[in-house]
Write a protein that holds these residues in place. Structure first.
Motif, mmCIF file in Angstrom:
data_model
loop_
_atom_site.group_PDB
_atom_site.id
_atom_site.type_symbol
_atom_site.label_atom_id
_atom_site.label_comp_id
_atom_site.label_asym_id
_atom_site.label_seq_id
_atom_site.Cartn_x
_atom_site.Cartn_y
_atom_site.Cartn_z
ATOM 1 N N THR A 191 36.821 93.783 14.041
ATOM 2 C CA THR A 191 36.830 95.091 13.108
ATOM 3 C C THR A 191 38.227 94.672 12.322
ATOM 4 N N LYS A 192 38.195 95.342 10.901
ATOM 5 C CA LYS A 192 39.419 95.190 10.125
ATOM 6 C C LYS A 192 40.728 95.777 10.931
ATOM 7 N N ASP A 208 42.405 98.264 3.618
ATOM 8 C CA ASP A 208 41.272 97.264 3.609
ATOM 9 C C ASP A 208 41.866 96.450 2.821
ATOM 10 N N MET A 212 41.806 92.263 3.548
ATOM 11 C CA MET A 212 41.058 91.135 2.903
ATOM 12 C C MET A 212 41.711 90.392 2.001
ATOM 13 N N THR A 232 31.823 86.866 7.153
ATOM 14 C CA THR A 232 32.024 88.452 6.954
ATOM 15 C C THR A 232 30.562 89.195 7.313
ATOM 16 N N VAL A 233 30.989 89.958 8.164
ATOM 17 C CA VAL A 233 29.795 90.829 9.007
ATOM 18 C C VAL A 233 30.055 92.135 7.976
ATOM 19 N N ARG A 234 29.081 92.237 7.089
ATOM 20 C CA ARG A 234 29.125 93.557 6.301
ATOM 21 C C ARG A 234 28.849 94.639 7.244
ATOM 22 N N GLY A 235 30.091 95.766 6.836
ATOM 23 C CA GLY A 235 30.080 96.858 7.439
ATOM 24 C C GLY A 235 30.855 96.804 8.976
ATOM 25 N N TYR A 238 35.046 90.625 10.651
ATOM 26 C CA TYR A 238 35.040 89.127 10.363
ATOM 27 C C TYR A 238 34.677 88.419 11.786
#
Length: 244
Positions: A191-192, A208, A212, A232-235, A238
């Motif tokens: 996760t971010k 974010d 990014m 990138t795994v949306r939502g 990474y």
């Protein structure tokens, strides 16, 4: 005093001794304020009032971390970041009155590791200095595997280098720590927040844009012909993807 606690305190003093922080700001009052707090914590301090003077200081002495302003005469902070990055991976913290997101992103995009806006709390800046130095030095003292491999990429954790074949990829300290996290478990989604914690090593609500920009810069440094990519795994976040 507990022997274990005393040994830990002595170790921390030893880590601080010999560390030199470069403060670059055209306002003498700000330089002196930061100097008082930083020296009180055991670090050495070198000062410069503009970017040109700072580059000369960095060439003449060993600098472990730089704290720089953006708006300065002679050579501004953006140009200084580029100049420092051309010769070193040392941690760079921007302390600036520029508060717009695009200005922060530009500073991080050029290679800064952290960004603090004015007016600031000197104790917060000191805490960020400690966090950056811990993170930068972490590779040498890391007890994890000395080598991490993904495809043709090889990371030497103790030497803080990432290579492909005979070439070395020029990473900042933040980029190195992100890549180190991803290479520990290729295919795993981070996760971010996890990436932020690993790269900046401080408790904070994840920004974010900060993550990014760092990921974007890191992607740009991976060779085009590499079988390794940051997906990138949306939502979610990474992951490191290794293709045959």
């Amino acid at each position: 005093m507990n022997v274990r606690l005393e040994n830990r305190m002595n170790k921390n003093r030893g880590e601080i001794m010999g560390k030199t922080v470069l403060i670059v700001d055209d306002e003498k009052e700000i330089r002196e304020l930061l100097r008082l707090y930083i020296e009180k914590d055991g670090y050495s301090v070198i000062q410069a009032e503009n970017g040109l003077e700072a580059l000369k200081q960095a060439a003449a002495a060993r600098i472990d971390l730089a704290v720089i302003d953006i708006m300065m005469p002679e050579l501004d902070g953006y140009q200084l970041i580029k100049g420092l990055r051309a010769r070193s991976k040392l941690p760079i913290i921007v302390v600036s009155a520029k508060t717009q997101n695009h200005e922060k992103i530009l500073g991080l995009d050029l290679g800064a590791d952290d960004y603090v806006t004015k007016p600031f709390d000197p104790l917060e800046v000191l805490a960020r200095i400690k966090a950056q130095l811990r993170r930068y030095d972490g590779g040498a003292a890391d007890s994890e595997a000395a080598l991490l491999k993904a495809g043709q990429l090889c990371m030497d954790v103790s030497a803080c280098t990432l290579t492909q074949g005979s070439g070395t990829l020029p990473l900042t300290a933040t980029e190195f720590n992100i890549m180190k996290l991803l290479m520990q478990s290729p295919g795993r989604v981070y996760t971010k927040q996890q990436i932020y914690d690993a790269a900046w090593q401080e408790a904070a609500i994840v920004d974010d844009n900060t993550v990014m920009v760092a990921i974007s810069k890191l992607r740009g440094k991976l060779p085009d012909d590499s079988a390794v990519a940051i997906g990138t795994v949306r939502g979610l976040g990474y992951r490191l993807e290794v293709h045959p």
